[in-house]
Design a protein around this motif. Structure first.
Motif, PDB file in Angstrom:
ATOM      1  N   VAL A  36       0.835  -1.193   0.000  1.00 14.06           N
ATOM      2  CA  VAL A  36       0.000   0.000   0.000  1.00 14.06           C
ATOM      3  C   VAL A  36       0.874   1.248   0.000  1.00 14.06           C
ATOM      4  O   VAL A  36       1.684   1.440   0.907  1.00 14.06           O
ATOM      5  CB  VAL A  36      -0.939   0.032   1.235  1.00 14.06           C
ATOM      6  CG1 VAL A  36      -1.841   1.261   1.185  1.00 14.06           C
ATOM      7  CG2 VAL A  36      -1.763  -1.240   1.333  1.00 14.06           C
ATOM      8  N   ALA A  37       0.695   2.095  -1.037  1.00 10.30           N
ATOM      9  CA  ALA A  37       1.300   3.430  -1.044  1.00 10.30           C
ATOM     10  C   ALA A  37       0.377   4.283  -0.183  1.00 10.30           C
ATOM     11  O   ALA A  37      -0.774   4.526  -0.539  1.00 10.30           O
ATOM     12  CB  ALA A  37       1.385   3.969  -2.468  1.00 10.30           C
ATOM     13  N   SER A  38       0.878   4.692   0.977  1.00  8.99           N
ATOM     14  CA  SER A  38      -0.002   5.229   2.013  1.00  8.99           C
ATOM     15  C   SER A  38       0.260   6.690   2.360  1.00  8.99           C
ATOM     16  O   SER A  38       0.320   7.060   3.522  1.00  8.99           O
ATOM     17  CB  SER A  38       0.096   4.363   3.265  1.00  8.99           C
ATOM     18  OG  SER A  38       1.438   4.246   3.676  1.00  8.99           O
ATOM     19  N   GLY A  39       0.407   7.512   1.328  1.00 13.11           N
ATOM     20  CA  GLY A  39       0.555   8.940   1.560  1.00 13.11           C
ATOM     21  C   GLY A  39       1.765   9.270   2.412  1.00 13.11           C
ATOM     22  O   GLY A  39       2.846   8.709   2.231  1.00 13.11           O
ATOM     23  N   ALA A  40       1.577  10.160   3.381  1.00 14.65           N
ATOM     24  CA  ALA A  40       2.684  10.609   4.227  1.00 14.65           C
ATOM     25  C   ALA A  40       3.244   9.493   5.100  1.00 14.65           C
ATOM     26  O   ALA A  40       4.361   9.595   5.607  1.00 14.65           O
ATOM     27  CB  ALA A  40       2.228  11.774   5.101  1.00 14.65           C
ATOM     28  N   ALA A  41       2.496   8.410   5.286  1.00 17.54           N
ATOM     29  CA  ALA A  41       2.954   7.297   6.127  1.00 17.54           C
ATOM     30  C   ALA A  41       3.891   6.351   5.377  1.00 17.54           C
ATOM     31  O   ALA A  41       4.470   5.455   5.970  1.00 17.54           O
ATOM     32  CB  ALA A  41       1.773   6.533   6.693  1.00 17.54           C
ATOM     33  N   GLY A  42       4.040   6.507   4.050  1.00 15.72           N
ATOM     34  CA  GLY A  42       5.009   5.706   3.294  1.00 15.72           C
ATOM     35  C   GLY A  42       4.442   4.433   2.708  1.00 15.72           C
ATOM     36  O   GLY A  42       3.350   4.408   2.158  1.00 15.72           O
ATOM     37  N   LEU A  43       5.185   3.336   2.845  1.00 23.93           N
ATOM     38  CA  LEU A  43       4.840   2.031   2.280  1.00 23.93           C
ATOM     39  C   LEU A  43       4.445   1.077   3.402  1.00 23.93           C
ATOM     40  O   LEU A  43       5.161   0.949   4.397  1.00 23.93           O
ATOM     41  CB  LEU A  43       6.047   1.450   1.527  1.00 23.93           C
ATOM     42  CG  LEU A  43       5.931   0.001   1.044  1.00 23.93           C
ATOM     43  CD1 LEU A  43       4.882  -0.110  -0.066  1.00 23.93           C
ATOM     44  CD2 LEU A  43       7.288  -0.496   0.548  1.00 23.93           C
ATOM     45  N   PHE A  44       3.305   0.398   3.223  1.00 23.04           N
ATOM     46  CA  PHE A  44       2.862  -0.630   4.154  1.00 23.04           C
ATOM     47  C   PHE A  44       2.761  -1.947   3.402  1.00 23.04           C
ATOM     48  O   PHE A  44       2.302  -1.972   2.258  1.00 23.04           O
ATOM     49  CB  PHE A  44       1.499  -0.281   4.760  1.00 23.04           C
ATOM     50  CG  PHE A  44       1.591   0.737   5.846  1.00 23.04           C
ATOM     51  CD1 PHE A  44       1.384   0.378   7.159  1.00 23.04           C
ATOM     52  CD2 PHE A  44       1.888   2.062   5.549  1.00 23.04           C
ATOM     53  CE1 PHE A  44       1.467   1.323   8.175  1.00 23.04           C
ATOM     54  CE2 PHE A  44       1.978   3.005   6.551  1.00 23.04           C
ATOM     55  CZ  PHE A  44       1.773   2.645   7.870  1.00 23.04           C
ATOM     56  N   ILE A  45       3.192  -3.041   4.037  1.00 24.41           N
ATOM     57  CA  ILE A  45       3.157  -4.367   3.433  1.00 24.41           C
ATOM     58  C   ILE A  45       2.344  -5.287   4.348  1.00 24.41           C
ATOM     59  O   ILE A  45       2.664  -5.437   5.534  1.00 24.41           O
ATOM     60  CB  ILE A  45       4.576  -4.941   3.255  1.00 24.41           C
ATOM     61  CG1 ILE A  45       5.444  -3.988   2.440  1.00 24.41           C
ATOM     62  CG2 ILE A  45       4.507  -6.322   2.596  1.00 24.41           C
ATOM     63  CD1 ILE A  45       6.924  -4.353   2.427  1.00 24.41           C
ATOM     64  N   TYR A  46       1.279  -5.881   3.784  1.00 28.86           N
ATOM     65  CA  TYR A  46       0.433  -6.803   4.530  1.00 28.86           C
ATOM     66  C   TYR A  46       0.649  -8.223   4.055  1.00 28.86           C
ATOM     67  O   TYR A  46       0.718  -8.481   2.860  1.00 28.86           O
ATOM     68  CB  TYR A  46      -1.049  -6.439   4.363  1.00 28.86           C
ATOM     69  CG  TYR A  46      -1.483  -5.440   5.383  1.00 28.86           C
ATOM     70  CD1 TYR A  46      -2.088  -5.853   6.556  1.00 28.86           C
ATOM     71  CD2 TYR A  46      -1.244  -4.096   5.201  1.00 28.86           C
ATOM     72  CE1 TYR A  46      -2.459  -4.952   7.522  1.00 28.86           C
ATOM     73  CE2 TYR A  46      -1.611  -3.182   6.160  1.00 28.86           C
ATOM     74  CZ  TYR A  46      -2.211  -3.617   7.326  1.00 28.86           C
ATOM     75  OH  TYR A  46      -2.573  -2.720   8.286  1.00 28.86           O
ATOM     76  N   ASP A  47       0.720  -9.145   4.999  1.00 30.48           N
ATOM     77  CA  ASP A  47       0.771 -10.571   4.701  1.00 30.48           C
ATOM     78  C   ASP A  47      -0.674 -11.039   4.566  1.00 30.48           C
ATOM     79  O   ASP A  47      -1.441 -10.979   5.529  1.00 30.48           O
ATOM     80  CB  ASP A  47       1.481 -11.316   5.830  1.00 30.48           C
ATOM     81  CG  ASP A  47       1.677 -12.796   5.542  1.00 30.48           C
ATOM     82  OD1 ASP A  47       0.857 -13.379   4.795  1.00 30.48           O
ATOM     83  OD2 ASP A  47       2.630 -13.368   6.075  1.00 30.48           O
ATOM     84  N   VAL A  48      -1.056 -11.472   3.355  1.00 32.03           N
ATOM     85  CA  VAL A  48      -2.441 -11.896   3.102  1.00 32.03           C
ATOM     86  C   VAL A  48      -2.503 -13.372   2.703  1.00 32.03           C
ATOM     87  O   VAL A  48      -3.486 -13.823   2.140  1.00 32.03           O
ATOM     88  CB  VAL A  48      -3.113 -10.994   2.033  1.00 32.03           C
ATOM     89  CG1 VAL A  48      -3.228  -9.560   2.529  1.00 32.03           C
ATOM     90  CG2 VAL A  48      -2.372 -11.044   0.706  1.00 32.03           C
TER      91      VAL A  48
END
Length: 188
Positions: free
Chosen positions: A112-124
């Protein structure tokens, strides 16, 4: 005029869109995620909506993924893409400034490109245990992303950045290419 004859009813600004076969999932600013049957592209038909305040959507295989500032959602669309069934959720570990702009899924992980919070990676990979695997903050305002192997390219408000994501728990910034204007999307 011809333009008005070709346009569907006016929607609020589109935040994100994903496709599965003849179904389009369109996330707008204030109307949730709208579902359209596009079998006849000259006459798209509204066939429903998902009532979550999602900001980004993505299709991978037989699943529709969505995220908002509170939750991460996974829907099954294998049986009928026009009737998604919620099969998993996870609370987000979002930081201040999170605003999901783009979501892509590859090899069991959602990025997820998450704006000011940067990059988030989820294990799905396991629907019983969807969770945040890792994140990278302080790179700039991330509005788009592309994945190539174990690397993610992020479109930033101030440039383009490359991230090594081989270790999902500890994504590593490789470089930033500065630009004079905003970079909003990227394809690799």
């Amino acid at each position: 005029d011809m333009e008005s004859e070709l346009c569907a009813p006016l929607l609020p600004a589109i935040q994100s869109m994903a496709m599965c076969g003849n179904t389009a999932y369109v996330r707008t600013n204030d109307d949730g995620t709208q579902l359209y049957d596009i079998t006849d592209m000259s006459e798209p038909k509204s066939v429903g909506e998902l009532y979550y305040n999602g900001l980004a959507v993505s299709v991978s295989g037989d699943k529709l993924y969505g995220t908002d500032s509170q939750n991460f959602f996974i829907y099954s669309i294998g049986t009928d893409p026009q009737k998604p069934e919620l099969i998993a959720t996870a609370k987000n570990d979002w930081e201040n400034g999170y605003f999901p702009h783009e979501l892509k899924v590859k090899d069991g992980f959602a990025y997820v490109a998450s704006g000011a919070a940067g990059l988030f990676i989820y294990d799905v990979q396991n629907l019983e245990d969807v969770h945040l695997a890792g994140k990278l903050n302080n790179v700039g305002f991330a509005s788009g992303l592309s994945i190539n192997g174990n690397h993610v390219a992020l479109a930033l408000s101030n440039g383009l950045c490359f991230v090594d994501v081989e270790d999902k728990a500890n994504p590593r910034l490789l470089s930033i290419i500065p630009v004079d204007d905003t970079c909003t999307s990227i394809e690799w």
